[in-house]
Design a protein around this motif. Structure first.
Motif, PDB file in Angstrom:
ATOM      1  N   GLN A 194       0.833  -1.209   0.000  1.00 32.78           N
ATOM      2  CA  GLN A 194       0.000   0.000   0.000  1.00 32.78           C
ATOM      3  C   GLN A 194       0.865   1.256   0.000  1.00 32.78           C
ATOM      4  O   GLN A 194       0.608   2.204  -0.743  1.00 32.78           O
ATOM      5  CB  GLN A 194      -0.925  -0.009   1.215  1.00 32.78           C
ATOM      6  CG  GLN A 194      -1.641   1.315   1.404  1.00 32.78           C
ATOM      7  CD  GLN A 194      -3.080   1.157   1.839  1.00 32.78           C
ATOM      8  OE1 GLN A 194      -3.557   0.047   2.053  1.00 32.78           O
ATOM      9  NE2 GLN A 194      -3.769   2.267   1.956  1.00 32.78           N
ATOM     10  N   LEU A 195       1.920   1.245   0.815  1.00 36.09           N
ATOM     11  CA  LEU A 195       2.818   2.404   0.875  1.00 36.09           C
ATOM     12  C   LEU A 195       3.497   2.630  -0.472  1.00 36.09           C
ATOM     13  O   LEU A 195       3.634   3.762  -0.941  1.00 36.09           O
ATOM     14  CB  LEU A 195       3.880   2.204   1.968  1.00 36.09           C
ATOM     15  CG  LEU A 195       3.363   2.270   3.411  1.00 36.09           C
ATOM     16  CD1 LEU A 195       4.475   1.941   4.392  1.00 36.09           C
ATOM     17  CD2 LEU A 195       2.784   3.647   3.700  1.00 36.09           C
ATOM     18  N   LEU A 196       3.923   1.524  -1.104  1.00 35.72           N
ATOM     19  CA  LEU A 196       4.586   1.637  -2.410  1.00 35.72           C
ATOM     20  C   LEU A 196       3.627   2.189  -3.467  1.00 35.72           C
ATOM     21  O   LEU A 196       4.003   3.035  -4.284  1.00 35.72           O
ATOM     22  CB  LEU A 196       5.117   0.268  -2.846  1.00 35.72           C
ATOM     23  CG  LEU A 196       6.370  -0.203  -2.095  1.00 35.72           C
ATOM     24  CD1 LEU A 196       6.622  -1.680  -2.330  1.00 35.72           C
ATOM     25  CD2 LEU A 196       7.579   0.614  -2.536  1.00 35.72           C
ATOM     26  N   ILE A 197       2.386   1.702  -3.441  1.00 34.28           N
ATOM     27  CA  ILE A 197       1.390   2.182  -4.417  1.00 34.28           C
ATOM     28  C   ILE A 197       1.130   3.678  -4.213  1.00 34.28           C
ATOM     29  O   ILE A 197       1.123   4.458  -5.167  1.00 34.28           O
ATOM     30  CB  ILE A 197       0.066   1.397  -4.284  1.00 34.28           C
ATOM     31  CG1 ILE A 197       0.279  -0.057  -4.689  1.00 34.28           C
ATOM     32  CG2 ILE A 197      -1.007   2.022  -5.168  1.00 34.28           C
ATOM     33  CD1 ILE A 197      -0.837  -0.983  -4.244  1.00 34.28           C
ATOM     34  N   GLU A 198       0.952   4.065  -2.956  1.00 34.91           N
ATOM     35  CA  GLU A 198       0.702   5.489  -2.669  1.00 34.91           C
ATOM     36  C   GLU A 198       1.859   6.351  -3.162  1.00 34.91           C
ATOM     37  O   GLU A 198       1.652   7.426  -3.727  1.00 34.91           O
ATOM     38  CB  GLU A 198       0.511   5.688  -1.160  1.00 34.91           C
ATOM     39  CG  GLU A 198      -0.862   5.242  -0.677  1.00 34.91           C
ATOM     40  CD  GLU A 198      -0.967   5.194   0.846  1.00 34.91           C
ATOM     41  OE1 GLU A 198      -2.032   4.784   1.323  1.00 34.91           O
ATOM     42  OE2 GLU A 198       0.024   5.545   1.537  1.00 34.91           O
ATOM     43  N   ASP A 199       3.076   5.842  -2.956  1.00 30.08           N
ATOM     44  CA  ASP A 199       4.246   6.586  -3.403  1.00 30.08           C
ATOM     45  C   ASP A 199       4.311   6.654  -4.941  1.00 30.08           C
ATOM     46  O   ASP A 199       4.636   7.685  -5.514  1.00 30.08           O
ATOM     47  CB  ASP A 199       5.512   5.925  -2.852  1.00 30.08           C
ATOM     48  CG  ASP A 199       6.713   6.813  -3.056  1.00 30.08           C
ATOM     49  OD1 ASP A 199       6.663   7.966  -2.605  1.00 30.08           O
ATOM     50  OD2 ASP A 199       7.691   6.361  -3.682  1.00 30.08           O
ATOM     51  N   ASN A 200       3.963   5.523  -5.592  1.00 22.46           N
ATOM     52  CA  ASN A 200       3.922   5.516  -7.058  1.00 22.46           C
ATOM     53  C   ASN A 200       2.928   6.537  -7.590  1.00 22.46           C
ATOM     54  O   ASN A 200       3.222   7.257  -8.546  1.00 22.46           O
ATOM     55  CB  ASN A 200       3.531   4.127  -7.576  1.00 22.46           C
ATOM     56  CG  ASN A 200       4.702   3.171  -7.519  1.00 22.46           C
ATOM     57  OD1 ASN A 200       5.850   3.596  -7.472  1.00 22.46           O
ATOM     58  ND2 ASN A 200       4.421   1.876  -7.519  1.00 22.46           N
ATOM     59  N   LYS A 204       1.885   9.214  -6.118  1.00 23.72           N
ATOM     60  CA  LYS A 204       2.404  10.553  -5.864  1.00 23.72           C
ATOM     61  C   LYS A 204       3.446  10.926  -6.919  1.00 23.72           C
ATOM     62  O   LYS A 204       3.411  12.010  -7.498  1.00 23.72           O
ATOM     63  CB  LYS A 204       3.030  10.594  -4.471  1.00 23.72           C
ATOM     64  CG  LYS A 204       3.106  11.981  -3.876  1.00 23.72           C
ATOM     65  CD  LYS A 204       3.474  11.907  -2.418  1.00 23.72           C
ATOM     66  CE  LYS A 204       4.938  12.218  -2.245  1.00 23.72           C
ATOM     67  NZ  LYS A 204       5.379  12.057  -0.843  1.00 23.72           N
ATOM     68  N   LYS A 205       4.347  10.002  -7.205  1.00 28.89           N
ATOM     69  CA  LYS A 205       5.454  10.325  -8.116  1.00 28.89           C
ATOM     70  C   LYS A 205       5.048  10.304  -9.573  1.00 28.89           C
ATOM     71  O   LYS A 205       5.525  11.097 -10.368  1.00 28.89           O
ATOM     72  CB  LYS A 205       6.599   9.346  -7.882  1.00 28.89           C
ATOM     73  CG  LYS A 205       7.219   9.591  -6.515  1.00 28.89           C
ATOM     74  CD  LYS A 205       8.567   8.946  -6.349  1.00 28.89           C
ATOM     75  CE  LYS A 205       9.218   9.458  -5.072  1.00 28.89           C
ATOM     76  NZ  LYS A 205       9.515   8.393  -4.138  1.00 28.89           N
ATOM     77  N   ARG A 206       4.150   9.370  -9.944  1.00 31.21           N
ATOM     78  CA  ARG A 206       3.824   9.242 -11.368  1.00 31.21           C
ATOM     79  C   ARG A 206       2.685  10.151 -11.795  1.00 31.21           C
ATOM     80  O   ARG A 206       2.622  10.570 -12.939  1.00 31.21           O
ATOM     81  CB  ARG A 206       3.394   7.803 -11.674  1.00 31.21           C
ATOM     82  CG  ARG A 206       4.525   6.809 -11.577  1.00 31.21           C
ATOM     83  CD  ARG A 206       4.045   5.450 -12.039  1.00 31.21           C
ATOM     84  NE  ARG A 206       4.854   4.404 -11.457  1.00 31.21           N
ATOM     85  CZ  ARG A 206       4.511   3.120 -11.462  1.00 31.21           C
ATOM     86  NH1 ARG A 206       3.369   2.741 -12.022  1.00 31.21           N
ATOM     87  NH2 ARG A 206       5.288   2.218 -10.937  1.00 31.21           N
TER      88      ARG A 206
END
Ligand code: ZN
Length: 178
Positions: free
Chosen positions: A163-169, A171-173
Motif C-alpha cells: 500500500q505504501l509503495l502504491i501510494e508513493d507511485n 504521488k510520483k507518477r
C-alpha cells in the motif's frame, strides 16, 4: 481528358490564366468604385449610428432584464465550469495493478466522505493466471494460487508495504506534475 486535366502543366497554366482573368475583374471593379464617397458615406453611417445609440431612451426595466440575463448567463457558466471539473478523469484511477515485493497486486479505489480516494481491496494475485491468491502454509507464510498450484513466500507486513509503495507511485507518477 482526365490525364490532360491532371497534368501539372495544364493545372499550372490553367490556374495562372483563371487567376489573371479574376484579377483583372477585381482591378476593374476597384477602379470603378468611387472610394472617397463610399468611405464618407460609411463614416457618416457609423457616426449616425453612434449618435442614435447614445440618444437612445432607456427604460429601467430593460436594464433590469439585461442585468437578469447577464446574471443567468453567469450562473450557467459557473455551473458548466463546475460539471467540467467534476467530469475530469482522475488519471491514477486507472492504475490498479502492479508488481511489488515479488508479487503481482491488484486493488481498487473507494471515495471517502470528503471526496478523496483511498486504495481498497488490495490483494496479491497469481502472476500467471491473475487469480486472487489464498493465504496458506504453516503460520500463513505462503500465498497459494488454487488454479496453478504455485506458492509464494508471504509475510503480513507485505500488505502495508505494498500500500505504501502504491501510494508513493501515485504521488510520483501522477500527482507531481499537477
Ligand atoms: Zn494462477
Amino acid at each position: 481528358m482526365k490525364k490532360f486535366i491532371k497534368n501539372p502543366w495544364t493545372l499550372g497554366i490553367g490556374t495562372t490564366v483563371i487567376g489573371s482573368v479574376l484579377l483583372s475583374f477585381v482591378m476593374d471593379w476597384i477602379n470603378k468604385v468611387d472610394w472617397l464617397s463610399t468611405l464618407k458615406a460609411l463614416l457618416q453611417f457609423v457616426g449616425n449610428a453612434i449618435v442614435a445609440f447614445l440618444n437612445f431612451e432607456l427604460k429601467v426595466w430593460w436594464v433590469l432584464v439585461v442585468l437578469a440575463l447577464l446574471f443567468a448567463a453567469l450562473l450557467i457558466y459557473v455551473k458548466i465550469l463546475d460539471t467540467k471539473q467534476k467530469d475530469t478523469p482522475i488519471p491514477f484511477l486507472s492504475y490498479t495493478k502492479d508488481s511489488m515485493l515479488g508479487l503481482s497486486w491488484e486493488w481498487e479505489y473507494s471515495k471517502t466522505y470528503d471526496g478523496k480516494y483511498t486504495i481498497s481491496h488490495l490483494h496479491p494475485v497469481c502472476s500467471k493466471c491473475g487469480m486472487r491468491l489464498k493465504q496458506s502454509g504453516m503460520y500463513g507464510l505462503e500465498m497459494e494460487c488454487l488454479r496453478c498450484n504455485t506458492t509464494k513466500k508471504w509475510e503480513d507486513h507485505y500488505l502495508t508495504d505494498a500500500q505504501l509503495l502504491i501510494e508513493d507511485n501515485i504521488k510520483k507518477r501522477f500527482l507531481q506534475n499537477q
